[in-house]
Design an enzyme around this catalytic site. Structure first.
Site, PDB file in Angstrom:
ATOM      1  N   ARG A  68       1.416  -4.975   2.925  1.00  0.00           N
ATOM      2  CA  ARG A  68       2.752  -4.440   3.231  1.00  0.00           C
ATOM      3  C   ARG A  68       2.842  -2.956   2.902  1.00  0.00           C
ATOM      4  O   ARG A  68       3.415  -2.159   3.666  1.00  0.00           O
ATOM      5  CB  ARG A  68       3.807  -5.219   2.436  1.00  0.00           C
ATOM      6  CG  ARG A  68       5.249  -4.773   2.670  1.00  0.00           C
ATOM      7  CD  ARG A  68       6.222  -5.720   1.988  1.00  0.00           C
ATOM      8  NE  ARG A  68       7.603  -5.280   2.159  1.00  0.00           N
ATOM      9  CZ  ARG A  68       8.402  -4.912   1.172  1.00  0.00           C
ATOM     10  NH1 ARG A  68       7.974  -4.927  -0.086  1.00  0.00           N
ATOM     11  NH2 ARG A  68       9.641  -4.520   1.409  1.00  0.00           N
ATOM     12  N   HIS A  72       3.888  -0.019   5.457  1.00  0.00           N
ATOM     13  CA  HIS A  72       5.012   0.888   5.182  1.00  0.00           C
ATOM     14  C   HIS A  72       4.555   2.346   5.165  1.00  0.00           C
ATOM     15  O   HIS A  72       5.307   3.241   5.545  1.00  0.00           O
ATOM     16  CB  HIS A  72       5.675   0.528   3.848  1.00  0.00           C
ATOM     17  CG  HIS A  72       6.612  -0.630   3.948  1.00  0.00           C
ATOM     18  ND1 HIS A  72       7.826  -0.681   3.287  1.00  0.00           N
ATOM     19  CD2 HIS A  72       6.530  -1.784   4.653  1.00  0.00           C
ATOM     20  CE1 HIS A  72       8.441  -1.818   3.571  1.00  0.00           C
ATOM     21  NE2 HIS A  72       7.665  -2.508   4.391  1.00  0.00           N
ATOM     22  N   ASP A  73       3.337   2.582   4.723  1.00  0.00           N
ATOM     23  CA  ASP A  73       2.809   3.945   4.724  1.00  0.00           C
ATOM     24  C   ASP A  73       2.608   4.439   6.147  1.00  0.00           C
ATOM     25  O   ASP A  73       3.061   5.532   6.517  1.00  0.00           O
ATOM     26  CB  ASP A  73       1.489   4.010   3.955  1.00  0.00           C
ATOM     27  CG  ASP A  73       0.912   5.420   3.922  1.00  0.00           C
ATOM     28  OD1 ASP A  73       1.674   6.371   3.666  1.00  0.00           O
ATOM     29  OD2 ASP A  73      -0.300   5.574   4.157  1.00  0.00           O
ATOM     30  N   GLY A  78       2.805   8.379   9.367  1.00  0.00           N
ATOM     31  CA  GLY A  78       1.417   8.024   9.630  1.00  0.00           C
ATOM     32  C   GLY A  78       0.698   7.588   8.369  1.00  0.00           C
ATOM     33  O   GLY A  78       1.248   7.625   7.257  1.00  0.00           O
ATOM     34  N   SER A  82       1.794   9.021   2.047  1.00  0.00           N
ATOM     35  CA  SER A  82       3.068   9.566   1.573  1.00  0.00           C
ATOM     36  C   SER A  82       3.869   8.515   0.794  1.00  0.00           C
ATOM     37  O   SER A  82       4.703   8.863  -0.047  1.00  0.00           O
ATOM     38  CB  SER A  82       3.901  10.100   2.744  1.00  0.00           C
ATOM     39  OG  SER A  82       4.095   9.117   3.738  1.00  0.00           O
ATOM     40  N   PRO A 168      10.466  -0.815  10.938  1.00  0.00           N
ATOM     41  CA  PRO A 168      11.180  -1.894  11.621  1.00  0.00           C
ATOM     42  C   PRO A 168      11.829  -2.799  10.572  1.00  0.00           C
ATOM     43  O   PRO A 168      11.244  -3.060   9.526  1.00  0.00           O
ATOM     44  CB  PRO A 168      10.064  -2.629  12.381  1.00  0.00           C
ATOM     45  CG  PRO A 168       8.819  -2.318  11.624  1.00  0.00           C
ATOM     46  CD  PRO A 168       9.000  -0.954  11.030  1.00  0.00           C
ATOM     47  N   THR A 199       2.215 -14.518   7.431  1.00  0.00           N
ATOM     48  CA  THR A 199       1.580 -15.772   7.035  1.00  0.00           C
ATOM     49  C   THR A 199       1.301 -15.810   5.532  1.00  0.00           C
ATOM     50  O   THR A 199       1.068 -16.870   4.959  1.00  0.00           O
ATOM     51  CB  THR A 199       0.260 -16.005   7.813  1.00  0.00           C
ATOM     52  OG1 THR A 199      -0.242 -17.300   7.496  1.00  0.00           O
ATOM     53  CG2 THR A 199      -0.791 -14.968   7.467  1.00  0.00           C
ATOM     54  N   ASP A 249       6.002 -18.120   4.749  1.00  0.00           N
ATOM     55  CA  ASP A 249       5.306 -19.181   5.481  1.00  0.00           C
ATOM     56  C   ASP A 249       5.254 -20.392   4.552  1.00  0.00           C
ATOM     57  O   ASP A 249       4.256 -20.616   3.863  1.00  0.00           O
ATOM     58  CB  ASP A 249       3.897 -18.704   5.853  1.00  0.00           C
ATOM     59  CG  ASP A 249       3.122 -19.707   6.697  1.00  0.00           C
ATOM     60  OD1 ASP A 249       3.672 -20.781   6.986  1.00  0.00           O
ATOM     61  OD2 ASP A 249       1.970 -19.416   7.056  1.00  0.00           O
ATOM     62  N   SER A 252       2.257 -22.492   2.900  1.00  0.00           N
ATOM     63  CA  SER A 252       0.985 -21.884   3.303  1.00  0.00           C
ATOM     64  C   SER A 252       0.981 -20.383   3.047  1.00  0.00           C
ATOM     65  O   SER A 252       0.228 -19.641   3.650  1.00  0.00           O
ATOM     66  CB  SER A 252       0.733 -22.167   4.794  1.00  0.00           C
ATOM     67  OG  SER A 252      -0.503 -21.657   5.209  1.00  0.00           O
ATOM     68  N   ASP A 257      -3.615 -17.818   7.634  1.00  0.00           N
ATOM     69  CA  ASP A 257      -3.925 -18.747   8.715  1.00  0.00           C
ATOM     70  C   ASP A 257      -2.921 -18.610   9.859  1.00  0.00           C
ATOM     71  O   ASP A 257      -2.105 -17.688   9.870  1.00  0.00           O
ATOM     72  CB  ASP A 257      -3.942 -20.190   8.195  1.00  0.00           C
ATOM     73  CG  ASP A 257      -2.623 -20.598   7.518  1.00  0.00           C
ATOM     74  OD1 ASP A 257      -1.602 -19.897   7.735  1.00  0.00           O
ATOM     75  OD2 ASP A 257      -2.615 -21.604   6.785  1.00  0.00           O
TER      76      ASP A 257
END
Length: 330
Positions: A68, A72-73, A78, A82, A168, A199, A249, A252, A257
């Site tokens: 994550r 996020h970076d 880009g 940062s 997003p 997942t 998930d 799981s 998966d």
């Protein structure tokens, strides 16, 4: 006949050589290349893998957190690290933005950086470390492995104000998701594939409780979510609960998966952005295809999309810098 056979052999070899050159060209996109540190710091990737493996083996829950963090970076300015910079007296850095307050695992990046600075001072960028650590962390929990072209350099600017306009959100619909990913050079397939990163990992209640209690502002629930699942979530997340965590998930969440796509197909995706995958013909078709492990292409697709994501807005050559400490500019 021999001449014809030689001609066919030449044609096959030519095609193979062309494919190799195309793959090399892709790997070298934007100045990145596989094995960038092979001369300047030959043990860089081995050191990174060893330290990452040690952390993840003891605490596997760090794997989704590091994945994550990389995401996020890359989506803000880009893939130039940062997101690792601390705020200063005069500047609120990306870390201070609400979506990033729950980021975790910075100590792993710092441990790798300290080891590499000791071995090869001023050579390996924090941006490359983050890209490699995210890959190695997922690999340790038996997720896919992907090649990470290196050569990124570190940015010197980090603004909290840029996070909300670039990341997003879990509340996004398909139109918003497509626009967000397209702005980073990612297509609809990348969107549905990278969503599969859900997942593994967990989320806090505020990211989805609007779907349980007040979806349209009238005290209602989200009609696109399975009602039995809503009932289960209401038992865990009461109104105003900001601390309880829920698996993205269920059952799981520690295994990389295809189960995420099964969950989404049953209208049990935790976020509105998950549910949105059923509203588009292309993404829905992918969900239906991947929900059966036999014949699934998800692991390969995820690796491909991660390579692509890792090249968003990179700094190379003489741009940016190589930070000595990842949390502050030199």
């Amino acid at each position: 006949m021999k001449s014809m056979a030689n001609s066919k052999l030449f044609s096959v070899l030519f095609i193979q050589l062309t494919l190799v050159l195309v793959l090399l060209d892709l790997a070298n996109a934007q100045g990145l290349k596989l094995g960038f540190y092979s001369s300047s710091c030959p043990s860089a990737e081995a050191i990174t893998k060893k330290i990452t493996t040690n952390f993840i083996s003891h605490t596997p829950s760090f794997a989704p957190k590091l994945l994550r963090m990389h995401f996020h970076d890359c989506f803000v300015r880009g893939c130039e690290a940062s997101v690792l910079l601390n705020s200063t007296t005069n500047n609120q850095a990306e870390k201070a933005a609400i979506p990033n307050l729950s980021l975790n695992g910075f100590q792993i990046i710092d441990a790798v950086k300290a080891a590499l600075e000791k071995k090869c001072p001023g050579v390996v960028s924090c941006a490359d470390i983050l890209a490699l650590v995210a890959r190695d962390a997922v690999s340790v929990i038996k997720g896919p492995f992907w090649p990470v072209p290196t050569g990124r350099r570190d940015g010197r600017i980090s603004l909290a104000s840029e996070v909300l306009t670039n990341l997003p959100f879990p509340t996004f619909n398909m139109t918003q998701l497509k626009s967000s990913f397209a702005s980073k050079g990612l297509n609809v397939k990348d969107l549905v594939v990278l969503s599969g990163g859900h997942t593994i990992g967990i989320s806090h209640c505020p990211s989805f409780t609007n779907r349980l209690y007040n979806f349209t502002g009238k005290g209602d629930t989200d009609p696109t979510m399975d009602q039995n699942y809503i009932a289960q979530l209401k038992k865990k997340c009461k109104p105003g609960d900001t601390t309880t965590i829920v698996e993205m998930d269920p059952g799981s969440s520690k295994i990389f998966d295809t189960d995420y796509y099964t969950v989404v197909s049953k209208r049990r995706g935790l976020f509105q952005s998950d549910a949105a995958l059923l509203t588009d013909n292309t993404t829905n078709a992918y969900v239906q295809l991947q929900k059966t492990p036999k014949g699934s292409t998800f692991l390969k697709d995820f690796a491909d999309s991660m390579v692509k994501m890792g090249q968003i807005g990179v700094l190379t050559g003489n741009s940016g810098e190589i930070r000595k400490i990842c949390s502050r500019i030199n």
